[in-house]
Scaffold this active site. Structure first.
Site, PDB file in Angstrom:
ATOM      1  N   CYS A 284      64.703  40.047 -57.619  1.00  0.00           N
ATOM      2  CA  CYS A 284      63.195  40.396 -57.849  1.00  0.00           C
ATOM      3  C   CYS A 284      62.041  39.574 -56.849  1.00  0.00           C
ATOM      4  O   CYS A 284      62.358  38.428 -56.534  1.00  0.00           O
ATOM      5  CB  CYS A 284      62.768  39.857 -59.282  1.00  0.00           C
ATOM      6  SG  CYS A 284      64.104  40.545 -60.308  1.00  0.00           S
TER       7      CYS A 284
ATOM      8  N   ARG B  48      64.468  41.743 -50.150  1.00  0.00           N
ATOM      9  CA  ARG B  48      65.354  40.827 -51.342  1.00  0.00           C
ATOM     10  C   ARG B  48      66.125  41.652 -51.967  1.00  0.00           C
ATOM     11  O   ARG B  48      66.894  41.228 -52.550  1.00  0.00           O
ATOM     12  CB  ARG B  48      64.231  40.096 -51.946  1.00  0.00           C
ATOM     13  CG  ARG B  48      63.333  39.154 -51.665  1.00  0.00           C
ATOM     14  CD  ARG B  48      62.350  38.602 -52.521  1.00  0.00           C
ATOM     15  NE  ARG B  48      62.721  37.881 -53.790  1.00  0.00           N
ATOM     16  CZ  ARG B  48      63.129  36.500 -53.820  1.00  0.00           C
ATOM     17  NH1 ARG B  48      62.956  35.922 -52.869  1.00  0.00           N
ATOM     18  NH2 ARG B  48      63.402  36.159 -55.013  1.00  0.00           N
TER      19      ARG B  48
ATOM     20  N   TRP C  61      65.109  43.695 -59.732  1.00  0.00           N
ATOM     21  CA  TRP C  61      66.319  43.803 -59.566  1.00  0.00           C
ATOM     22  C   TRP C  61      66.994  43.892 -60.855  1.00  0.00           C
ATOM     23  O   TRP C  61      66.896  42.630 -61.406  1.00  0.00           O
ATOM     24  CB  TRP C  61      67.115  42.902 -58.554  1.00  0.00           C
ATOM     25  CG  TRP C  61      68.359  43.171 -58.170  1.00  0.00           C
ATOM     26  CD1 TRP C  61      68.891  44.108 -57.139  1.00  0.00           C
ATOM     27  CD2 TRP C  61      69.592  42.634 -58.713  1.00  0.00           C
ATOM     28  NE1 TRP C  61      70.347  44.071 -56.920  1.00  0.00           N
ATOM     29  CE2 TRP C  61      70.652  42.906 -57.994  1.00  0.00           C
ATOM     30  CE3 TRP C  61      69.876  41.605 -59.629  1.00  0.00           C
ATOM     31  CZ2 TRP C  61      72.076  42.687 -58.394  1.00  0.00           C
ATOM     32  CZ3 TRP C  61      71.040  41.367 -59.980  1.00  0.00           C
ATOM     33  CH2 TRP C  61      72.119  41.753 -59.255  1.00  0.00           C
TER      34      TRP C  61
ATOM     35  N   ASN D 224      60.673  36.698 -62.733  1.00  0.00           N
ATOM     36  CA  ASN D 224      61.924  36.736 -61.856  1.00  0.00           C
ATOM     37  C   ASN D 224      62.959  35.518 -62.734  1.00  0.00           C
ATOM     38  O   ASN D 224      62.519  34.505 -62.960  1.00  0.00           O
ATOM     39  CB  ASN D 224      61.673  36.188 -60.598  1.00  0.00           C
ATOM     40  CG  ASN D 224      62.810  36.133 -59.616  1.00  0.00           C
ATOM     41  OD1 ASN D 224      63.890  36.594 -60.063  1.00  0.00           O
ATOM     42  ND2 ASN D 224      62.991  35.685 -58.423  1.00  0.00           N
ATOM     43  N   GLY D 225      64.160  36.152 -63.079  1.00  0.00           N
ATOM     44  CA  GLY D 225      64.937  35.326 -63.768  1.00  0.00           C
ATOM     45  C   GLY D 225      65.555  35.843 -65.037  1.00  0.00           C
ATOM     46  O   GLY D 225      65.353  37.154 -65.209  1.00  0.00           O
TER      47      GLY D 225
ATOM     48  N   GLU E 249      85.237  38.323 -44.658  1.00  0.00           N
ATOM     49  CA  GLU E 249      84.022  38.779 -44.386  1.00  0.00           C
ATOM     50  C   GLU E 249      83.833  39.944 -43.882  1.00  0.00           C
ATOM     51  O   GLU E 249      82.877  40.799 -44.030  1.00  0.00           O
ATOM     52  CB  GLU E 249      83.393  37.632 -43.338  1.00  0.00           C
ATOM     53  CG  GLU E 249      81.922  37.837 -42.749  1.00  0.00           C
ATOM     54  CD  GLU E 249      80.858  37.628 -43.889  1.00  0.00           C
ATOM     55  OE1 GLU E 249      81.244  37.363 -44.967  1.00  0.00           O
ATOM     56  OE2 GLU E 249      79.774  38.173 -43.358  1.00  0.00           O
TER      57      GLU E 249
ATOM     58  N   LYS F  29      81.475  42.742 -45.434  1.00  0.00           N
ATOM     59  CA  LYS F  29      80.276  43.612 -44.762  1.00  0.00           C
ATOM     60  C   LYS F  29      80.342  44.904 -44.853  1.00  0.00           C
ATOM     61  O   LYS F  29      79.507  45.736 -45.226  1.00  0.00           O
ATOM     62  CB  LYS F  29      80.432  42.911 -43.267  1.00  0.00           C
ATOM     63  CG  LYS F  29      79.600  41.633 -43.122  1.00  0.00           C
ATOM     64  CD  LYS F  29      78.025  41.635 -42.684  1.00  0.00           C
ATOM     65  CE  LYS F  29      77.350  40.634 -43.437  1.00  0.00           C
ATOM     66  NZ  LYS F  29      77.922  39.783 -44.546  1.00  0.00           N
TER      67      LYS F  29
ATOM     68  N   GLU G  73      79.535  46.226 -48.494  1.00  0.00           N
ATOM     69  CA  GLU G  73      78.346  45.766 -48.640  1.00  0.00           C
ATOM     70  C   GLU G  73      77.110  46.781 -48.032  1.00  0.00           C
ATOM     71  O   GLU G  73      76.276  47.568 -48.822  1.00  0.00           O
ATOM     72  CB  GLU G  73      77.573  44.495 -47.919  1.00  0.00           C
ATOM     73  CG  GLU G  73      77.875  43.215 -48.810  1.00  0.00           C
ATOM     74  CD  GLU G  73      77.231  41.938 -48.017  1.00  0.00           C
ATOM     75  OE1 GLU G  73      76.856  41.405 -48.825  1.00  0.00           O
ATOM     76  OE2 GLU G  73      77.478  41.964 -46.979  1.00  0.00           O
TER      77      GLU G  73
ATOM     78  N   HIS H 114     103.198  41.469 -50.017  1.00  0.00           N
ATOM     79  CA  HIS H 114     103.241  40.951 -51.474  1.00  0.00           C
ATOM     80  C   HIS H 114     102.251  42.094 -52.171  1.00  0.00           C
ATOM     81  O   HIS H 114     101.842  41.841 -53.286  1.00  0.00           O
ATOM     82  CB  HIS H 114     102.859  39.748 -51.583  1.00  0.00           C
ATOM     83  CG  HIS H 114     103.799  38.804 -50.810  1.00  0.00           C
ATOM     84  ND1 HIS H 114     105.139  38.518 -51.394  1.00  0.00           N
ATOM     85  CD2 HIS H 114     103.815  38.244 -49.670  1.00  0.00           C
ATOM     86  CE1 HIS H 114     105.724  37.649 -50.405  1.00  0.00           C
ATOM     87  NE2 HIS H 114     104.801  37.708 -49.350  1.00  0.00           N
TER      88      HIS H 114
ATOM     89  N   LYS I  76      69.053  39.986 -51.237  1.00  0.00           N
ATOM     90  CA  LYS I  76      69.096  39.224 -50.351  1.00  0.00           C
ATOM     91  C   LYS I  76      69.209  37.531 -50.982  1.00  0.00           C
ATOM     92  O   LYS I  76      70.293  36.802 -50.447  1.00  0.00           O
ATOM     93  CB  LYS I  76      67.941  38.937 -49.546  1.00  0.00           C
ATOM     94  CG  LYS I  76      67.746  37.901 -48.536  1.00  0.00           C
ATOM     95  CD  LYS I  76      68.494  38.781 -47.223  1.00  0.00           C
ATOM     96  CE  LYS I  76      68.861  37.682 -46.016  1.00  0.00           C
ATOM     97  NZ  LYS I  76      69.926  37.857 -45.484  1.00  0.00           N
TER      98      LYS I  76
HETATM   99  C1  G6P Z   1      74.030  37.528 -52.050  1.00  0.00           C
HETATM  100  C2  G6P Z   1      73.525  38.316 -50.503  1.00  0.00           C
HETATM  101  C3  G6P Z   1      74.794  37.862 -49.724  1.00  0.00           C
HETATM  102  C4  G6P Z   1      74.735  36.236 -49.584  1.00  0.00           C
HETATM  103  C5  G6P Z   1      74.877  35.518 -50.958  1.00  0.00           C
HETATM  104  C6  G6P Z   1      74.715  34.177 -51.003  1.00  0.00           C
HETATM  105  O1  G6P Z   1      74.814  37.991 -52.409  1.00  0.00           O
HETATM  106  O2  G6P Z   1      73.498  39.646 -50.595  1.00  0.00           O
HETATM  107  O3  G6P Z   1      74.576  38.253 -48.329  1.00  0.00           O
HETATM  108  O4  G6P Z   1      75.900  36.034 -48.547  1.00  0.00           O
HETATM  109  O5  G6P Z   1      73.888  36.208 -51.851  1.00  0.00           O
HETATM  110  O6  G6P Z   1      73.520  33.623 -50.388  1.00  0.00           O
HETATM  111  P1  G6P Z   1      73.099  32.667 -50.051  1.00  0.00           P
HETATM  112  O7  G6P Z   1      71.624  32.722 -49.838  1.00  0.00           O
HETATM  113  O8  G6P Z   1      73.388  31.461 -51.192  1.00  0.00           O
HETATM  114  O9  G6P Z   1      73.588  32.451 -48.887  1.00  0.00           O
END
Ligand code: G6P
Length: 614
Positions: free
Chosen positions: A2, A27, A75, A101-102, A487, A491, A494, A510, A609
């Site tokens: 949010c 965000r 969100w 937010n929260g 990763e 990615k 995502e 396995h 974000k």
């Molecule tokens: C969210 C984002 C990811 C990020 C993660 C941790 O899930 O979409 O891209 O890696 O948060 O975020 P931070 O700000 O703690 O690195």
């Protein structure tokens, strides 16, 4: 997650709020809304599910006028992502407007209590309890501000709340409960702003104050008063934030994600600048404040993070053990906080969070703090929630990252962790000055090596053309490149919404091997390192079951072409640094596949974000 913006001043609020919300889009959100207040002591609220354009369309048909207001990108956590649940939320008689937010952890109890009293609820949100609670106090004759203070004291959980009231249309009240969801106050010229983060208000002001958990702010166009959690007036420091228009503008790039991928050579230079010198013995990590005695006493390093930052933690464990010689472990922050970890007084706790806002990481840090463990946090911004909990902060200096998928913040976290491992290794005499100088010298060549990888982007477009309709991908790596396989899979999921799994290559036999057939692309991270032969065995096993293998291989590997279907080259580099270089093809694969599939690259669905709720 949010986003919040609020304005009170001399200009029409609506365009300012819309502009602020568009700067918060990065965000991640699924609905948005705005309330504009006017002198006639009424307000107009617009809310829309989906992207900001939907909200803009509503405001175009009937433009509300007024010199103050609040806005929100939501969100969803409690209640579907629809118009009814979008913020602002209001009270029974529509006197108040709240953005939040929260998570109000005790919202069910509050809702029950207020419903019994006759309050009428419209939404499924926890947020709606807030205006009703304020209304409850105002019904007794309590003033707006005091009613907000009383409500803040009753709301459980980590929350950022901004509220306005018809009776006092130029006044905004903002408060925080618990340790998540940042709120900053911006000082303009005869105008004041409030926002969840800096980009929303840049352009109106560069002077801000941060609200801490438990604090409350009352904004008027020409003034702001702050109070602590006991209601006592307090003074707050003002901080200057520089404008960064180059980062905010997308420039010639089609997406922020690609821009940020391409910025990595410069971002890494910024991360390293002034920190290390390759001259033997000349070495400083100037923002680290640990004595030689502190460093020698470290018994264990525990690393934590979420998402991409967790992958940085996983990789850093290897560097901490092999370069610094310190027993190390990593844990997902959301698991760490509940596993009753065994940490002794000489443990060092390292958290990684580019935003410094991730709720689970903050909670893990609080857990470590209870045990009085020395803490370092890595963040991309100053004054973050994480920096306030940790003993010290290492800035990763990646610059503003707008794309939701972390790219340059990942590699900048990695180089900072690598530098930290070298620093600790030298202090503990695990490596000598000469060995450190060699590692640092190579680290300084990293921007150039990454530049070489970035120069060859045509091949990713070709791969995307060939395989963009594949439904599953497998990413395999070993040793230093196992976290990079994870990763790569993350990615791809995502931003392109293709199902992908990352595995340590040894695990393939396995289970994952049963997924392999001629429709399954396998991305194999196979630089010429100590585990090269082992990786080649896995590749052969995958090939003999019909897999399409895309290898990420060293420049000097002359045989790989005959063994796989496609080769992505990376420069020859030491084993320990190869994962940083190999992470660039992972980012480019996911970017070009997402573009080919027509996905919303910078704001993937359902993602945020910074995730400021548990
Ligand atoms: C969210 C984002 C990811 C990020 C993660 C941790 O899930 O979409 O891209 O890696 O948060 O975020 P931070 O700000 O703690 O690195």
């Amino acid at each position: 997650m949010c986003g919040i913006i609020g304005y009170t001043g001399q200009s029409e609020a609506l365009p300012i709020l819309l502009e602020g919300l568009s700067r918060l889009e990065y965000r991640g959100y699924d609905s948005a809304g705005i309330s504009v207040f006017n002198k006639n002591k009424t307000h107009t609220t617009y809310r829309a599910a989906g992207k900001l354009n939907e909200l803009k369309k509503l405001t175009e048909t009937s433009k509300a006028t007024g010199l103050s207001g609040i806005g929100h990108t939501r969100w969803a956590t409690h209640g579907e992502a629809n118009t009814i649940n979008a913020h602002p939320q209001s009270d029974t008689y529509g006197n108040l407007s709240v953005v939040h937010n929260g998570i109000v952890e005790n919202y069910l109890d509050l809702k029950q209590e207020l419903t019994n009293e006759g309050h009428l609820f419209n939404s499924d949100t926890d947020t709606e309890t807030i205006p009703h609670l304020i209304e409850h106090y105002m019904n007794d004759g309590t003033g707006f501000e005091e009613a907000a203070e009383k409500s803040a004291a009753r709301i459980k959980g980590a929350n950022a709340v901004v509220v306005m009231c018809n009776d006092q249309p130029d006044k905004i009240v903002a408060f925080r409960t618990g340790n998540a969801g940042g709120v900053l106050i911006g000082y303009g010229d005869n105008e004041m702003l409030v926002a969840s983060d800096i980009p929303a208000i840049l352009g109106y002001t560069n002077t801000i104050s941060h609200l801490l958990p438990g604090e409350l702010a009352v904004l008027h166009p020409n003034s702001v008063q702050f109070k602590d959690q006991d209601g006592n007036p307090i003074k707050k420091e003002k901080t200057f934030v520089p404008n960064d228009p180059i980062s905010i503008a997308k420039g010639d790039y089609r997406h922020f994600m690609l821009k940020e991928i391409c910025e990595q050579p410069d971002a890494i230079i910024a991360s390293l600048m002034g920190r290390l010198s390759s001259e033997e013995g000349l070495f400083s990590l100037e923002d680290l404040n640990l004595t030689a005695d502190d460093i020698n006493k470290i018994s264990k390093v525990t690393l934590t993070g979420m998402g991409t930052s967790l992958h940085a933690a996983m990789l850093a464990r290897l560097w901490m053990e092999r370069i610094a010689g310190i027993p190390s472990e990593w844990d997902n922050s959301s698991e760490f906080r509940y596993r009753e970890p065994l940490l002794d007084e000489n443990s060092l706790f390292i958290s990684i969070s580019q935003s410094g806002e991730t709720a689970d990481t903050l909670a893990a840090m609080e857990e470590a703090k209870k045990k009085n463990i020395s803490q370092i946090t890595l963040c991309n911004y100053s004054n973050t929630q994480a920096s306030r909990i940790a003993d010290q902060t290492l800035q990763i200096r990646a610059g503003l990252e707008i794309g939701v998928a972390a790219t340059k913040t990942f590699t900048c976290s990695l180089v900072t962790l690598y530098a930290l491992a070298i620093y600790l290794g030298v202090q503990r005499e695990k490596i000598n000055g000469k060995e450190a100088a060699k590692l640092i010298e190579e680290l300084f060549r990293l921007p150039e090596m990454i530049g070489t990888v970035l120069a060859n982007q045509g091949q990713y477009e070709e791969l995307a053309t060939l395989y963009h309709s594949s439904s599953d991908f497998l990413f395999l790596g070993r040793g230093y490149n196992y976290p990079i396989a994870l990763e790569g899979a993350l990615k791809l999921k995502e931003v392109s919404y293709i199902h992908a799994e990352g595995y340590p290559a040894g695990e393939m036999k396995h289970g994952p091997i049963s997924l392999i057939d001629e429709s399954m692309p396998v991305v194999a991270l196979v630089p010429k390192d100590e585990l090269y032969e082992k990786m080649m065995n896995t590749i052969n096993e995958a090939k003999s079951r019909g897999a399409i293998v895309i290898a990420v291989a060293s420049e000097s590997d002359t045989e790989i072409e005959q063994k796989v279907d496609h080769v992505i080259r990376i420069p020859d580099v030491s084993d320990s640094l190869s994962p940083i270089v190999a992470s660039i093809p992972m980012q480019l694969i996911s970017y070009y596949f997402a573009v080919r599939r027509g996905c919303d690259v910078d704001q993937p669905r359902n993602l945020a974000k910074s995730v400021t709720v548990e």
